[in-house]
Write a protein that holds these residues in place. Sequence first.
Motif, PDB file in Angstrom:
ATOM      1  N   VAL A   1       0.860  -1.186   0.000  1.00 23.56           N
ATOM      2  CA  VAL A   1       0.000   0.000   0.000  1.00 23.56           C
ATOM      3  C   VAL A   1       0.895   1.234   0.000  1.00 23.56           C
ATOM      4  N   VAL A   2       0.389   2.313  -0.593  1.00 29.38           N
ATOM      5  CA  VAL A   2       1.073   3.605  -0.575  1.00 29.38           C
ATOM      6  C   VAL A   2       0.170   4.612   0.114  1.00 29.38           C
ATOM      7  N   LEU A   3       0.701   5.272   1.134  1.00 24.78           N
ATOM      8  CA  LEU A   3      -0.025   6.362   1.776  1.00 24.78           C
ATOM      9  C   LEU A   3       0.408   7.674   1.131  1.00 24.78           C
ATOM     10  N   CYS A   4      -0.544   8.505   0.799  1.00 23.47           N
ATOM     11  CA  CYS A   4      -0.266   9.829   0.227  1.00 23.47           C
ATOM     12  C   CYS A   4      -0.764  10.854   1.236  1.00 23.47           C
ATOM     13  N   LEU A   5       0.165  11.630   1.794  1.00 26.82           N
ATOM     14  CA  LEU A   5      -0.155  12.484   2.932  1.00 26.82           C
ATOM     15  C   LEU A   5       0.249  13.928   2.694  1.00 26.82           C
ATOM     16  N   ASP A   6      -0.585  14.836   3.118  1.00 25.84           N
ATOM     17  CA  ASP A   6      -0.190  16.218   3.367  1.00 25.84           C
ATOM     18  C   ASP A   6       0.218  16.247   4.832  1.00 25.84           C
ATOM     19  N   ARG A   7       1.510  16.295   5.097  1.00 28.74           N
ATOM     20  CA  ARG A   7       2.002  16.084   6.465  1.00 28.74           C
ATOM     21  C   ARG A   7       1.471  17.134   7.430  1.00 28.74           C
ATOM     22  N   THR A   8       1.142  18.314   6.931  1.00 26.40           N
ATOM     23  CA  THR A   8       0.630  19.360   7.817  1.00 26.40           C
ATOM     24  C   THR A   8      -0.785  19.051   8.301  1.00 26.40           C
ATOM     25  N   ARG A   9      -1.478  18.146   7.585  1.00 34.02           N
ATOM     26  CA  ARG A   9      -2.856  17.811   7.977  1.00 34.02           C
ATOM     27  C   ARG A   9      -3.036  16.319   8.196  1.00 34.02           C
ATOM     28  N   ALA A  10      -1.930  15.590   8.358  1.00 37.25           N
ATOM     29  CA  ALA A  10      -2.023  14.130   8.422  1.00 37.25           C
ATOM     30  C   ALA A  10      -2.676  13.636   9.704  1.00 37.25           C
ATOM     31  N   LEU A  11      -2.549  14.380  10.797  1.00 40.96           N
ATOM     32  CA  LEU A  11      -3.131  13.912  12.053  1.00 40.96           C
ATOM     33  C   LEU A  11      -4.641  14.058  12.035  1.00 40.96           C
ATOM     34  N   GLY A  12      -5.142  15.165  11.496  1.00 40.23           N
ATOM     35  CA  GLY A  12      -6.586  15.359  11.423  1.00 40.23           C
ATOM     36  C   GLY A  12      -7.187  15.599  12.791  1.00 40.23           C
ATOM     37  N   GLY A  13      -8.504  15.623  12.842  1.00 37.57           N
ATOM     38  CA  GLY A  13      -9.213  15.878  14.095  1.00 37.57           C
ATOM     39  C   GLY A  13     -10.129  14.726  14.446  1.00 37.57           C
ATOM     40  N   VAL A  14     -10.838  14.870  15.563  1.00 35.95           N
ATOM     41  CA  VAL A  14     -11.773  13.836  16.003  1.00 35.95           C
ATOM     42  C   VAL A  14     -12.924  13.756  15.013  1.00 35.95           C
ATOM     43  N   ARG A  15     -13.262  12.546  14.593  1.00 36.11           N
ATOM     44  CA  ARG A  15     -14.299  12.343  13.583  1.00 36.11           C
ATOM     45  C   ARG A  15     -15.435  11.509  14.137  1.00 36.11           C
ATOM     46  N   THR A  16     -16.620  11.706  13.570  1.00 37.48           N
ATOM     47  CA  THR A  16     -17.780  10.881  13.874  1.00 37.48           C
ATOM     48  C   THR A  16     -18.036   9.872  12.761  1.00 37.48           C
ATOM     49  N   VAL A  17     -17.853  10.308  11.527  1.00 32.58           N
ATOM     50  CA  VAL A  17     -18.047   9.452  10.358  1.00 32.58           C
ATOM     51  C   VAL A  17     -16.684   9.216   9.713  1.00 32.58           C
ATOM     52  N   ALA A  18     -16.360   7.957   9.454  1.00 35.48           N
ATOM     53  CA  ALA A  18     -15.053   7.629   8.875  1.00 35.48           C
ATOM     54  C   ALA A  18     -14.991   8.033   7.408  1.00 35.48           C
ATOM     55  N   GLY A  19     -13.769   8.198   6.916  1.00 34.09           N
ATOM     56  CA  GLY A  19     -13.538   8.477   5.506  1.00 34.09           C
ATOM     57  C   GLY A  19     -13.326   9.947   5.240  1.00 34.09           C
ATOM     58  N   ALA A  20     -13.575  10.338   3.993  1.00 36.79           N
ATOM     59  CA  ALA A  20     -13.397  11.727   3.597  1.00 36.79           C
ATOM     60  C   ALA A  20     -14.305  12.629   4.418  1.00 36.79           C
ATOM     61  N   ALA A  21     -13.870  13.873   4.587  1.00 41.94           N
ATOM     62  CA  ALA A  21     -14.673  14.836   5.332  1.00 41.94           C
ATOM     63  C   ALA A  21     -16.040  14.993   4.686  1.00 41.94           C
ATOM     64  N   ALA A  22     -17.040  15.258   5.507  1.00 39.81           N
ATOM     65  CA  ALA A  22     -18.388  15.456   4.993  1.00 39.81           C
ATOM     66  C   ALA A  22     -18.399  16.596   3.987  1.00 39.81           C
ATOM     67  N   GLY A  23     -19.184  16.443   2.951  1.00 39.12           N
ATOM     68  CA  GLY A  23     -19.290  17.483   1.940  1.00 39.12           C
ATOM     69  C   GLY A  23     -19.959  18.725   2.497  1.00 39.12           C
TER      70      GLY A  23
END
Length: 427
Positions: free
Chosen positions: A207-229
Motif C-alpha cells: 500500500v502507498v499512503l499519500c499524505l499532506d504532512r501538515t494535515r495528516a493527524l486530522g481531528g476527532v471524527r464521527t463518520v469515517a472516511g473523507a470529510a463530509a461534503g
Amino acid sequence: MITVVGTGTGAPLPADVAAGAGLVVGGRRHLDAVRLPEGAERVVLGPLLPALDAVERHLDQGSRVLVLASGDPGFFGVVRVLAERFGAERLEVRAGVSSVAAAFARVGLPWDDAVVVSAHGRESRTAVNVCRAHPKVAVLTGPGAGPAELGAALLHTSGRASAPAPASVSGERVLVVASALGSVRERVEWVSPAESAAREWGTDVNVVLCLDRTRALGGVRTVAGAAAGPAGWALAEGEFAHRDSMITKFEVRALALARLGPRLGDLVWDVGAGSGSVAVECARLGAAAVAVEKAADGVARIAANARTHGVYVDVRHGAAPEVLDELPDPDAVFVGGGGAELPAVVTACALRARRTVVVAMAALDRVPAARAALTGAGFSCDGVLLQSSRLAPLPGDVTRLAATNPVFLLWGTRSPVLEESDEGVAQ
C-alpha cells in the motif's frame, strides 16, 4: 463451508489452519506457509475463474475449502467474489489486519479520516485524483499503478501551483511506501513524489499512503472516511475575493455545478477561472481542481479563495489553450468568459474531457461558435439563457427585483460510460 483466513500483515497462521481441508486456495507465499493435509488439492491464485470452479467442485463433494488471503479479505478482497458466487451464508471469515491499517500503524497515524482507493486491477486515474484532492489517502497498488506511477502523476500537482498556499492547504504531498508488511523483508519508506517516480519498487509493495504532512493527524471524527461534503454550494459572490464583479454569479454557478457533477475521484478544470469560484466549489465537493488564469493578480486571488475555503486548488498561470497541454486529462471542464479565442479553447477542452464541458458566455455572438466546437468534438449539446432577478431593498421597508446580466450556459456531454470513479473508493 468455505473458511477464509486473512494473514500476512503480522498475525501468524495457526499451524493447523488447513486441517481437514480438501482444497486450499491462496497466493503462492500463503500456500508455502501452511502444511497441507495429505491428499488435499492446492490451487495457486491467479485467474479467479479456475479457482472458483475448483471451490464449487469441492463444495459439491462436501469437502471443506480453505482460502488464504492477505490482510482483511473483506476489505477490497476475495470475500466479495466468494459471497457473490456461493452466498455469504457459506462463508466463515477470519479477518486479519488490513495492509491499510498496518501501514498507518507503522507510521503512528490514525486512519479513520483516510480515503482508501484501490488501484489494483483498475485504472490509476481515480487514485491519483483522490490523492490530489485529499490530505490523507491510502492507495492499494497493482501492476502499472504502483509508487512510481503514482509519484509521476502527482508531479503534475505537487510544487507546481503558481501561487503557493500556506501549509494548511499547501497541496504538497509525501508518499509512504509500505512493502512486504508483516514479513522479514518489511520496509516502510517516506519519499517525495519525485523520488518515488525515479525508483523501481518491485512486487512487494502492499500500500502507498499519500499524505499532506501538515494535515495528516486530522481531528476527532464521527463518520469515517473523507470529510463530509459542504452543507450548501453555489455560494454568494461575497464569499469570494473578486475584481469588479468579474465572478460567475451564484445562479449560473449552481447550474454549472449540476452539469459538471464534481465528485470524489474526478479532476475538473476551471479555464479562465477569474476568482476561481467554480474550482473552489468543485474542490469543496470532493473533486481535484485545476484553475487556469492568465492574469497574475487573478492567480493570487484564486489561491487566496482556496485558502479561505480550506481546499487545495492547483493554480496555473497561463493562457488557454496553450497552457492546457501541461495538464492531466479532466473528467469535466468549466470555461468562463471568452474572447476571440473561445472556440479554440472549447475545442481543446472537449478533445480532452472524459465526460462534460460547460461554457458560460455573456456575449450572444460567441454562442454559435462554442456550440459548434462542442458538437464538432462529438458531444451532445444543450444550453439555456439564464436571466434572474434578485430581491433588493428599497427605502420604506419595501423590496424590488434587481435584474442580473443574462448569461448563456452551454454544456456538452459524452455518451454515458461506466466511470472508474464509481468503483474502488472506500470512504
